[in-house]
Design a protein around this motif. Structure first.
Motif, PDB file in Angstrom:
ATOM      1  N   ASP A 233       0.823  -1.209   0.000  1.00  0.00           N
ATOM      2  CA  ASP A 233       0.000   0.000   0.000  1.00  0.00           C
ATOM      3  C   ASP A 233       0.859   1.261   0.000  1.00  0.00           C
ATOM      4  O   ASP A 233       0.681   2.161  -0.833  1.00  0.00           O
ATOM      5  CB  ASP A 233      -0.969  -0.008   1.189  1.00  0.00           C
ATOM      6  CG  ASP A 233      -0.252  -0.181   2.537  1.00  0.00           C
ATOM      7  OD1 ASP A 233       0.938  -0.588   2.533  1.00  0.00           O
ATOM      8  OD2 ASP A 233      -0.876   0.098   3.579  1.00  0.00           O
ATOM      9  N   ASP A 237       1.726   4.083  -2.995  1.00  0.00           N
ATOM     10  CA  ASP A 237       1.515   5.511  -2.760  1.00  0.00           C
ATOM     11  C   ASP A 237       2.793   6.295  -3.037  1.00  0.00           C
ATOM     12  O   ASP A 237       2.765   7.368  -3.651  1.00  0.00           O
ATOM     13  CB  ASP A 237       1.050   5.729  -1.320  1.00  0.00           C
ATOM     14  CG  ASP A 237       0.474   7.129  -1.097  1.00  0.00           C
ATOM     15  OD1 ASP A 237       0.162   7.820  -2.094  1.00  0.00           O
ATOM     16  OD2 ASP A 237       0.354   7.529   0.075  1.00  0.00           O
ATOM     17  N   ASP A 263      -4.233  10.969  -5.354  1.00  0.00           N
ATOM     18  CA  ASP A 263      -4.981  10.159  -4.381  1.00  0.00           C
ATOM     19  C   ASP A 263      -4.782   8.686  -4.725  1.00  0.00           C
ATOM     20  O   ASP A 263      -5.343   8.189  -5.701  1.00  0.00           O
ATOM     21  CB  ASP A 263      -6.460  10.533  -4.438  1.00  0.00           C
ATOM     22  CG  ASP A 263      -7.288   9.806  -3.388  1.00  0.00           C
ATOM     23  OD1 ASP A 263      -6.798   8.804  -2.827  1.00  0.00           O
ATOM     24  OD2 ASP A 263      -8.429  10.232  -3.136  1.00  0.00           O
ATOM     25  N   GLN A 265      -5.851   6.009  -3.304  1.00  0.00           N
ATOM     26  CA  GLN A 265      -7.070   5.206  -3.235  1.00  0.00           C
ATOM     27  C   GLN A 265      -7.872   5.318  -4.526  1.00  0.00           C
ATOM     28  O   GLN A 265      -8.412   4.321  -5.027  1.00  0.00           O
ATOM     29  CB  GLN A 265      -7.915   5.635  -2.032  1.00  0.00           C
ATOM     30  CG  GLN A 265      -7.265   5.365  -0.690  1.00  0.00           C
ATOM     31  CD  GLN A 265      -6.970   3.894  -0.472  1.00  0.00           C
ATOM     32  OE1 GLN A 265      -7.802   3.036  -0.768  1.00  0.00           O
ATOM     33  NE2 GLN A 265      -5.800   3.591   0.059  1.00  0.00           N
ATOM     34  N   GLN A 266      -7.935   6.519  -5.068  1.00  0.00           N
ATOM     35  CA  GLN A 266      -8.635   6.723  -6.335  1.00  0.00           C
ATOM     36  C   GLN A 266      -7.949   5.954  -7.461  1.00  0.00           C
ATOM     37  O   GLN A 266      -8.618   5.311  -8.284  1.00  0.00           O
ATOM     38  CB  GLN A 266      -8.670   8.216  -6.672  1.00  0.00           C
ATOM     39  CG  GLN A 266      -9.388   8.541  -7.975  1.00  0.00           C
ATOM     40  CD  GLN A 266      -9.260  10.017  -8.316  1.00  0.00           C
ATOM     41  OE1 GLN A 266      -8.173  10.580  -8.280  1.00  0.00           O
ATOM     42  NE2 GLN A 266     -10.380  10.647  -8.646  1.00  0.00           N
ATOM     43  N   LEU A 268      -5.893   3.273  -7.200  1.00  0.00           N
ATOM     44  CA  LEU A 268      -6.001   1.833  -7.000  1.00  0.00           C
ATOM     45  C   LEU A 268      -7.410   1.340  -7.286  1.00  0.00           C
ATOM     46  O   LEU A 268      -7.595   0.229  -7.806  1.00  0.00           O
ATOM     47  CB  LEU A 268      -5.596   1.460  -5.568  1.00  0.00           C
ATOM     48  CG  LEU A 268      -4.120   1.667  -5.214  1.00  0.00           C
ATOM     49  CD1 LEU A 268      -3.861   1.204  -3.787  1.00  0.00           C
ATOM     50  CD2 LEU A 268      -3.205   0.942  -6.190  1.00  0.00           C
ATOM     51  N   ASN A 269      -8.402   2.134  -6.958  1.00  0.00           N
ATOM     52  CA  ASN A 269      -9.777   1.763  -7.266  1.00  0.00           C
ATOM     53  C   ASN A 269      -9.960   1.621  -8.767  1.00  0.00           C
ATOM     54  O   ASN A 269     -10.581   0.664  -9.255  1.00  0.00           O
ATOM     55  CB  ASN A 269     -10.749   2.800  -6.706  1.00  0.00           C
ATOM     56  CG  ASN A 269     -12.196   2.415  -6.947  1.00  0.00           C
ATOM     57  OD1 ASN A 269     -12.741   1.531  -6.289  1.00  0.00           O
ATOM     58  ND2 ASN A 269     -12.830   3.078  -7.916  1.00  0.00           N
ATOM     59  N   TYR A 297      -7.549  -3.785  -3.322  1.00  0.00           N
ATOM     60  CA  TYR A 297      -6.539  -2.740  -3.406  1.00  0.00           C
ATOM     61  C   TYR A 297      -5.112  -3.315  -3.353  1.00  0.00           C
ATOM     62  O   TYR A 297      -4.195  -2.773  -3.973  1.00  0.00           O
ATOM     63  CB  TYR A 297      -6.733  -1.722  -2.283  1.00  0.00           C
ATOM     64  CG  TYR A 297      -7.941  -0.844  -2.477  1.00  0.00           C
ATOM     65  CD1 TYR A 297      -8.028   0.018  -3.566  1.00  0.00           C
ATOM     66  CD2 TYR A 297      -9.014  -0.875  -1.587  1.00  0.00           C
ATOM     67  CE1 TYR A 297      -9.136   0.827  -3.762  1.00  0.00           C
ATOM     68  CE2 TYR A 297     -10.133  -0.070  -1.772  1.00  0.00           C
ATOM     69  CZ  TYR A 297     -10.183   0.777  -2.863  1.00  0.00           C
ATOM     70  OH  TYR A 297     -11.281   1.563  -3.061  1.00  0.00           O
ATOM     71  N   THR A 298      -4.928  -4.408  -2.637  1.00  0.00           N
ATOM     72  CA  THR A 298      -3.594  -5.011  -2.563  1.00  0.00           C
ATOM     73  C   THR A 298      -3.165  -5.535  -3.930  1.00  0.00           C
ATOM     74  O   THR A 298      -2.023  -5.326  -4.372  1.00  0.00           O
ATOM     75  CB  THR A 298      -3.561  -6.149  -1.534  1.00  0.00           C
ATOM     76  OG1 THR A 298      -3.897  -5.624  -0.247  1.00  0.00           O
ATOM     77  CG2 THR A 298      -2.187  -6.790  -1.473  1.00  0.00           C
TER      78      THR A 298
END
Length: 319
Positions: A233, A237, A263, A265-266, A268-269, A297-298
């Motif tokens: 993670d 990033d 971002d 998270q955005q 990876l999504n 996400y991983t």
């Protein structure tokens, strides 16, 4: 969205990476300590040290424990994986290395069937050895080199490339995509006939303690530390942060993003959705348990990191 709007948004991206309370794992398993002792014991029988390092991090992560050996033997720094590195500022890299006392540098891509720079290695090493005292090895007509470096920078690949180039023979040392393939100093491997040159392959050895989190993260992204010891993670990033800082936005097209993003998270999504990397999880509600399909996400982070390592996000210089 127009280009000027994209660039204006990018101007608001992070300029400093926040590691929080995290620590990069200090990976110094037993085979590394044993290998380092064997290397020190073997250096008296060596004419030249070949230090292999990743061209994407020419300064970060070079093991200071090697310095004792480098000080008493001719030294050639081989920056491997040059096909993955942005070498537009190559002359600046060479100047900075020279300020640190490294005068002989060779860039290579050892996985190519023919690399003209690998062809240059034997003449360079021969000149280095013959221009300096050989201590108690003057009577030997053959040369012995020791290949050293941190894990997973291509030491074994270099040996195999030299055998392929000079002897027209196959691999003499096992290679792999994870750090820690070579566990001990091996027997001598011949890589050239004229002059007769043997190499000693050695295990990758990291410093017992990595002082800088920034250095540790660069080493991790280049595959010299096992991913799970650091965390996919935060690695993903930091990779996103680095690509944005370098204005390398090829990930936008690769993963069908609308624009560069800061971002993770955005990002990876979007990767998970595009590649179909999802997982089923159970959620507890007031009316019973339900099963949801959510982005993995991983798995998305691993794909992002792997794309960088394979050069699919473009040539990058992390240092």
């Amino acid at each position: 969205m127009r280009l000027h709007q994209i660039l204006r948004n990018a101007a608001n991206f992070r300029t400093v990476f926040d590691f929080g309370d995290r620590e990069v794992a200090h990976w110094f398993p037993r085979h590394m300590a044993k290998g380092l002792k064997q290397m020190k014991d073997s250096v008296k029988n060596v004419d030249c040290i070949l230090e292999i390092h990743d061209a994407r991090i020419p300064f970060s992560g070079r093991n200071p424990l090697f310095q004792d050996s480098l000080d008493v033997r001719p030294h050639l720094l081989v920056l491997n994986k040059m096909d993955l590195a942005d070498l537009s500022a190559k002359h600046m890299i060479l100047k900075q290395l020279e300020r640190h006392g490294v005068k002989k540098v060779l860039f290579t891509d050892c996985l190519r069937q023919r690399d003209d720079n690998v062809i240059k290695l034997v003449p360079m090493v021969t000149e280095l050895i013959e221009s300096q005292p050989r201590f108690h090895r003057e009577e030997n007509t053959n040369f012995c080199l020791m290949v050293i470096g941190v894990p997973n920078v291509g030491k074994s690949s270099l040996i195999n490339a030299l055998r392929r180039t000079n002897l027209k023979k196959g691999r003499g040392s096992k290679v792999g995509g994870e750090p820690g393939i070579t566990k001990a100093v091996l027997t001598r491997i011949q890589v050239c006939e004229r002059p007769i040159i043997h190499l000693l392959d050695t295990p990758g050895v990291l410093p017992p303690k990595i002082q800088s989190l920034e250095t540790g993260m660069k080493l991790a992204l280049c595959g010299t530390i096992l991913d799970h010891l650091v965390g996919e993670d935060i690695m993903a990033d930091y990779l996103l942060f680095s690509l944005n800082r370098l204005e390398k936005y090829s990930y936008v097209e690769r993963y069908d993003l609308r624009e560069p993003s800061d971002d993770i998270q955005q990002v990876l999504n979007r990767i998970a959705v595009k590649l179909g990397k999802t997982q089923r999880v159970k959620a507890i509600t007031g009316v019973g348990n339900i099963t949801l399909t959510v982005p993995n996400y991983t798995a998305a982070a691993y794909d992002f990191i792997r794309a960088f390592r394979k050069g699919e996000l473009g040539r990058v210089m992390l240092d």
